[in-house]
Design a protein around this motif. Structure first.
Motif, PDB file in Angstrom:
ATOM      1  N   MET A  14     -39.820  64.291 -53.998  1.00  0.00           N
ATOM      2  CA  MET A  14     -39.936  63.050 -53.134  1.00  0.00           C
ATOM      3  C   MET A  14     -40.862  62.116 -53.983  1.00  0.00           C
ATOM      4  SD  MET A  14     -39.939  63.944 -48.987  1.00  0.00           S
ATOM      5  CE  MET A  14     -41.265  65.140 -49.082  1.00  0.00           C
ATOM      6  N   ARG A  15     -41.641  62.533 -54.423  1.00  0.00           N
ATOM      7  CA  ARG A  15     -42.492  61.646 -55.380  1.00  0.00           C
ATOM      8  C   ARG A  15     -42.000  61.286 -56.814  1.00  0.00           C
ATOM      9  NH1 ARG A  15     -46.127  64.870 -57.137  1.00  0.00           N
ATOM     10  NH2 ARG A  15     -47.214  65.037 -55.301  1.00  0.00           N
ATOM     11  N   LYS A  16     -40.872  61.891 -57.346  1.00  0.00           N
ATOM     12  CA  LYS A  16     -40.074  61.510 -58.416  1.00  0.00           C
ATOM     13  C   LYS A  16     -38.995  60.575 -57.913  1.00  0.00           C
ATOM     14  CE  LYS A  16     -37.224  63.577 -61.885  1.00  0.00           C
ATOM     15  NZ  LYS A  16     -36.593  64.784 -62.367  1.00  0.00           N
ATOM     16  N   SER A  17     -38.291  60.539 -56.589  1.00  0.00           N
ATOM     17  CA  SER A  17     -37.565  59.607 -56.078  1.00  0.00           C
ATOM     18  C   SER A  17     -37.980  58.776 -54.843  1.00  0.00           C
ATOM     19  CB  SER A  17     -36.384  60.407 -55.681  1.00  0.00           C
ATOM     20  OG  SER A  17     -35.604  61.324 -56.623  1.00  0.00           O
ATOM     21  N   LYS A  18     -39.361  58.427 -55.179  1.00  0.00           N
ATOM     22  CA  LYS A  18     -40.002  57.683 -53.947  1.00  0.00           C
ATOM     23  C   LYS A  18     -39.498  56.809 -53.655  1.00  0.00           C
ATOM     24  CE  LYS A  18     -43.542  55.541 -57.108  1.00  0.00           C
ATOM     25  NZ  LYS A  18     -43.001  56.287 -58.564  1.00  0.00           N
ATOM     26  N   SER A 276     -26.385  59.162 -49.292  1.00  0.00           N
ATOM     27  CA  SER A 276     -26.262  58.766 -50.801  1.00  0.00           C
ATOM     28  C   SER A 276     -27.179  59.346 -51.460  1.00  0.00           C
ATOM     29  CB  SER A 276     -25.943  57.468 -50.818  1.00  0.00           C
ATOM     30  OG  SER A 276     -27.116  56.705 -50.453  1.00  0.00           O
ATOM     31  N   THR A 277     -28.447  59.196 -50.850  1.00  0.00           N
ATOM     32  CA  THR A 277     -29.661  59.651 -51.579  1.00  0.00           C
ATOM     33  C   THR A 277     -29.710  61.276 -51.817  1.00  0.00           C
ATOM     34  OG1 THR A 277     -31.074  57.797 -50.762  1.00  0.00           O
ATOM     35  CG2 THR A 277     -32.097  59.778 -51.712  1.00  0.00           C
ATOM     36  N   MET A 278     -29.554  61.853 -50.694  1.00  0.00           N
ATOM     37  CA  MET A 278     -29.607  63.371 -50.648  1.00  0.00           C
ATOM     38  C   MET A 278     -28.448  64.029 -51.430  1.00  0.00           C
ATOM     39  SD  MET A 278     -32.414  64.263 -49.160  1.00  0.00           S
ATOM     40  CE  MET A 278     -32.107  65.805 -49.437  1.00  0.00           C
ATOM     41  N   VAL A 279     -27.149  63.500 -51.479  1.00  0.00           N
ATOM     42  CA  VAL A 279     -26.289  63.990 -52.464  1.00  0.00           C
ATOM     43  C   VAL A 279     -26.654  63.752 -53.597  1.00  0.00           C
ATOM     44  CG1 VAL A 279     -23.728  63.803 -52.902  1.00  0.00           C
ATOM     45  CG2 VAL A 279     -24.364  63.534 -50.651  1.00  0.00           C
ATOM     46  N   ARG A 280     -27.235  62.755 -54.173  1.00  0.00           N
ATOM     47  CA  ARG A 280     -27.627  62.541 -55.629  1.00  0.00           C
ATOM     48  C   ARG A 280     -28.593  63.745 -55.784  1.00  0.00           C
ATOM     49  NH1 ARG A 280     -31.530  60.598 -58.643  1.00  0.00           N
ATOM     50  NH2 ARG A 280     -32.685  60.076 -56.801  1.00  0.00           N
ATOM     51  N   VAL A 666     -29.338  54.646 -61.468  1.00  0.00           N
ATOM     52  CA  VAL A 666     -29.775  56.033 -61.681  1.00  0.00           C
ATOM     53  C   VAL A 666     -28.581  56.860 -62.152  1.00  0.00           C
ATOM     54  CG1 VAL A 666     -31.065  57.931 -61.099  1.00  0.00           C
ATOM     55  CG2 VAL A 666     -31.971  55.824 -60.457  1.00  0.00           C
ATOM     56  N   GLU A 667     -27.885  57.032 -61.356  1.00  0.00           N
ATOM     57  CA  GLU A 667     -26.356  57.739 -61.767  1.00  0.00           C
ATOM     58  C   GLU A 667     -25.744  57.513 -62.857  1.00  0.00           C
ATOM     59  OE1 GLU A 667     -24.023  57.265 -58.333  1.00  0.00           O
ATOM     60  OE2 GLU A 667     -25.139  58.560 -56.892  1.00  0.00           O
ATOM     61  N   ARG A 668     -25.877  56.206 -63.578  1.00  0.00           N
ATOM     62  CA  ARG A 668     -25.104  56.064 -64.702  1.00  0.00           C
ATOM     63  C   ARG A 668     -25.972  55.653 -66.018  1.00  0.00           C
ATOM     64  NH1 ARG A 668     -21.393  50.859 -63.353  1.00  0.00           N
ATOM     65  NH2 ARG A 668     -20.757  51.397 -65.451  1.00  0.00           N
ATOM     66  N   ILE A 669     -27.298  56.248 -65.701  1.00  0.00           N
ATOM     67  CA  ILE A 669     -28.094  56.315 -66.992  1.00  0.00           C
ATOM     68  C   ILE A 669     -27.686  56.808 -68.412  1.00  0.00           C
ATOM     69  CG2 ILE A 669     -30.357  57.187 -68.038  1.00  0.00           C
ATOM     70  CD1 ILE A 669     -31.806  56.603 -65.311  1.00  0.00           C
ATOM     71  N   ARG A 670     -26.973  57.862 -68.212  1.00  0.00           N
ATOM     72  CA  ARG A 670     -26.560  58.419 -69.538  1.00  0.00           C
ATOM     73  C   ARG A 670     -25.202  57.589 -70.008  1.00  0.00           C
ATOM     74  NH1 ARG A 670     -27.664  63.914 -70.781  1.00  0.00           N
ATOM     75  NH2 ARG A 670     -25.722  64.110 -71.557  1.00  0.00           N
TER      76      ARG A 670
END
Length: 769
Positions: A14-18, A276-280, A666-670
């Protein structure tokens, strides 16, 4: 030990995806804040009012009849369901105080137990009076002072033995010239019935108070009481139809509707963003889930671990909403409702909070559980391998080479990515749609409420002053012969007993006026002018709708000292406020009634005639501007609540746009890092993300317009039985909501663009270990 390790892991995640979890917390908090806050307003008023009604033993109905006999009293007491009946005297009286102050007089005998004043100071005995506590404070009166009232033309001096509040005076106004309670000009006084002997020569009564058993059919009691009293009956008023109780119930209904409708979209949007948050999050932790399964963690432990993310955020948001809502709405707004209650102690509807908590846990914990459940069918070996990329699919535009070949490469990437991630696009659109709908609905309700005063005192009534007349001192001929310099219109305002086609019987306000009606302009719901009928009555649309009747139907009206007579509804008019019946004076006379004007409407050609205004024939007066201001003031609390909803809706829109924008990035960073390595410029890469965000915002905003229209209609149609609100959205409200959404989109996209400049390509492209 194991549980502690998983708990620490959840905190690190949770801290990482705060940013995303803070977004969920904020949305959960907003949803519960609105529901519990608005809920606490009507729940507090309802509970405190009920406590007061029970403490004062408020009657269930009052039968108004001149000098009821003991036989009448006995016969009504024998009606099935009636458990107690008492006689009393009720009337209005002038006082010797400044400001043209008036008191409502209640005369009770020493054995009365119904409709008792709630004593705040002093006591009630046979030799004095109990005065309205608020009225006494406004006039600097206290126990031991005296007050004089005028009854039957005789001044009566009374010692003040006590100060009290009354269940029948929680929310009342002096007359039709005033629209908000004012203790400086109006209050009540309770006196012993024996005090009237010196004025009327005997004990005099004009009302029978009736108390019934729970679940009694009140309509049946009313019908039987009507047949017992016969032609002597003036009217029967049910508790719910009395002025004070009706006003209190109207306030309760207003906030009950707001608390039911607005939070729904907040809960829906919270569920979507959590999903959407939890699926990711779960998808990004496939390998970790595989490791946990390989280490022997059972399915239940892993499911609870990821479900707890949503549960923790949901519980924290709900508790924060419970703390904020009642304090932000209840404690601030309840005292502003202008109600005289024995207590303003805040009441929280914990059942509704439990329901809200359950909804939040379904929206957060339930969605988290579902996201993790999808991966439980995979084996540890499968989870430890990277998830195979989705099979590439052609978009429909590729089948049209004439269009596809002309699209720039970067735009092709945008189209392909948008259609490849349909779920994320749909969730983003629904999230924006819900936020825009909330903002449009709140803006529309606010503009509709503000527009009530303009419709009533701008379009319908065009007089300069409304002057209340004493019918005993000035009849219609006298008023017409005054030769006042202006356009005048005489009206008679009263209440009449009515029987509707469905058998319901109640007192309704009726206004009788001249058929030409130069200062009251009636219109139908489309805005077309209509006139008072010559051979029937006109009824307001909301009253017709409430009673399930329409133009062409007939009702029965009780005539003074006679039986009922059928009258037809010939016209139906639209009135935003002030529902009731209207009739022409000529038609009223044809029913055998007398036209006795109680008010004079006037549009002055010059300055007002002060000599006339100061004459004995005038009991009170008000300007149209003061009535306009009074109606606006009475709507002030609703306006405040709706303004708070607009702010919260805007906050929700910002949170949704930020969350969806960040997730898209975030989903498209790569992918974005790969394009950077291939030589794409920052501006080109930024547009790949930002244009897609603007596309979902555009579709969501357009879709939010009908959602806002539906919510507006739903609220307007059920907000208050005394108001006929249309809830039509306006272009300005749509533009404001759109501008707010675009502004938030620009802010969030600016934040995302800044993050894209800080993109670490090597970190993003390195293999997953």
């Amino acid at each position: 030990m194991v549980r502690g390790a998983l708990f620490k892991k959840s905190l690190r995640d949770m801290r990482k995806s705060k940013a995303q979890f803070i977004s969920i917390f904020v949305m959960a908090t907003l949803a519960v804040t609105i529901m519990t806050g608005l809920d606490s307003i009507w729940f507090t008023v309802q509970n405190n009012a009920d406590i007061m009604y029970n403490a004062t033993n408020l009657s269930d109905l009052w039968v108004t009849v001149q000098n009821p006999s003991e036989q009448d009293l006995w016969a009504i007491s024998k009606i099935d369901g009636v458990i107690q009946v008492e006689k009393r005297f009720s009337t209005e009286a002038d006082t010797n105080l400044s400001g043209n102050a008036t008191l409502h007089v209640y005369a009770l005998n020493d054995r009365s137990t119904l409709d008792q004043p709630e004593i705040q100071e002093g006591r009630f005995n046979k030799s004095g009076a109990v005065l309205d506590n608020s009225f006494a404070k406004a006039h600097n009166l206290k126990v031991g002072d005296t007050i004089s009232i005028k009854l039957n033309g005789v001044w009566l001096k009374l010692p003040i033995n006590g100060l009290a509040i009354s269940s029948e005076q929680v929310s009342v106004v002096k007359n039709s010239a005033t629209l908000i309670p004012d203790p400086n000009t109006y209050g009540f006084i309770v006196i012993p019935i024996g005090t009237l002997d010196s004025i009327y020569g005997q004990k005099i009564y004009n009302q029978i108070s009736v108390k019934t058993a729970p679940d009694t059919d009140l309509n049946e009691v009313v019908q039987k009481a009507d047949s017992i009293i016969g032609d002597k009956l003036i009217g029967i008023t049910l508790q719910k139809d009395s002025l004070s109780v009706s006003n209190v119930n109207g306030r309760i209904q207003q906030f009950k509707i707001l608390s039911l409708v607005f939070p729904i979209l907040f809960f829906i949007v919270t569920a979507l963003i959590t999903q959407s948050t939890m699926v990711r999050l779960v998808e990004s932790q496939r390998t970790q889930i595989g490791i946990l399964k390989s280490l022997g963690y059972n399915k239940g432990s892993i499911l609870w671990h990821y479900t707890s993310y949503g549960v923790m955020i949901g519980v924290l948001g709900s508790v924060a909403g419970l703390i904020l809502g009642p304090n932000l709405f209840g404690r601030i707004l309840v005292p502003q409702l202008q109600l005289t209650l024995s207590s303003y102690r805040l009441h929280i509807n914990y059942w509704n909070f439990a329901f809200a908590l359950l909804l939040i846990l379904l929206c957060t914990g339930g969605v988290s559980f579902y996201a993790c459940w999808q991966l439980q069918k995979d084996t540890p070996a499968s989870l430890l391998r990277d998830k195979p990329p989705k099979k590439g699919e052609h978009v429909f535009l590729e089948s049209i080479p004439s269009i596809w070949d002309k699209i720039k490469f970067s735009n092709k990437l945008i189209v392909r990515n948008t259609l490849k991630n349909k779920k994320r696009l749909i969730m983003s659109i629904i999230g924006v749609m819900g936020c825009v709908g909330v903002i449009i609905a709140a803006l529309t309700v606010r503009s509709t409420i503000v527009g009530i005063t303009d419709q009533v005192y701008g379009d319908t009534f065009t007089y300069d002053q409304k002057i209340l007349i004493d019918p005993k001192k000035a009849d219609s001929r006298y008023l017409k012969n005054l030769g006042l310099n202006g356009i005048t219109q005489l009206i008679q305002e009263s209440a009449v007993e009515v029987i509707y086609p469905n058998g319901e019987q109640k007192m309704e306000p009726i206004t009788i006026t001249t058929i030409d009606s130069p200062l009251i302009h009636m219109k139908d719901v489309e805005g077309n002018p209509i006139s008072l009928p010559e051979n029937g009555i006109l009824m307001t649309r909301k009253l017709c709708k409430t009673l399930g009747i329409d133009k062409g139907d007939s009702i029965q009206i009780k005539r003074t000292g006679e039986d009922y007579v059928p009258v037809q509804i010939v016209q139906v008019a639209y009135m935003a406020s002030g529902q009731g019946i209207y009739a022409a004076d000529s038609y009223w006379k044809s029913l055998g009634e007398k036209f006795s004007p109680t008010a004079l409407l006037i549009q002055w050609n010059g300055p007002p005639d002060q000599r006339f205004l100061q004459s004995d024939a005038v009991t009170d007066w008000a300007t149209r501007e003061s009535q306009h201001l009074g109606l606006s003031s009475s709507m002030g609390v609703i306006n405040f609540a709706v303004a708070a909803l607009i702010i919260m809706g805007a906050s929700l829109a910002f949170v949704v746009l930020y969350n969806t924008g960040i997730l898209n990035f975030v989903e498209r960073i790569r992918d974005l890092s790969t394009l950077r390595v291939l030589g794409f410029h920052n501006r080109e890469i930024r547009n790949l993300v930002l244009v897609e965000n603007y596309f979902s915002i555009l579709i969501g905003t357009i879709s939010g317009i009908p959602v806002g229209r539906f919510i507006s209609w739903l609220i307007a149609s059920s907000l208050d039985e005394r108001m006929d609100l249309l809830g039509n959205i306006t272009l300005s409200n749509v533009l404001i909501a759109t501008a707010m959404t675009i502004c938030f989109a620009w802010i969030t996209n600016s934040i995302i663009a800044r993050k894209m400049k800080q993109l670490e390509m090597l970190e993003a492209l390195k293999s997953v270990e």
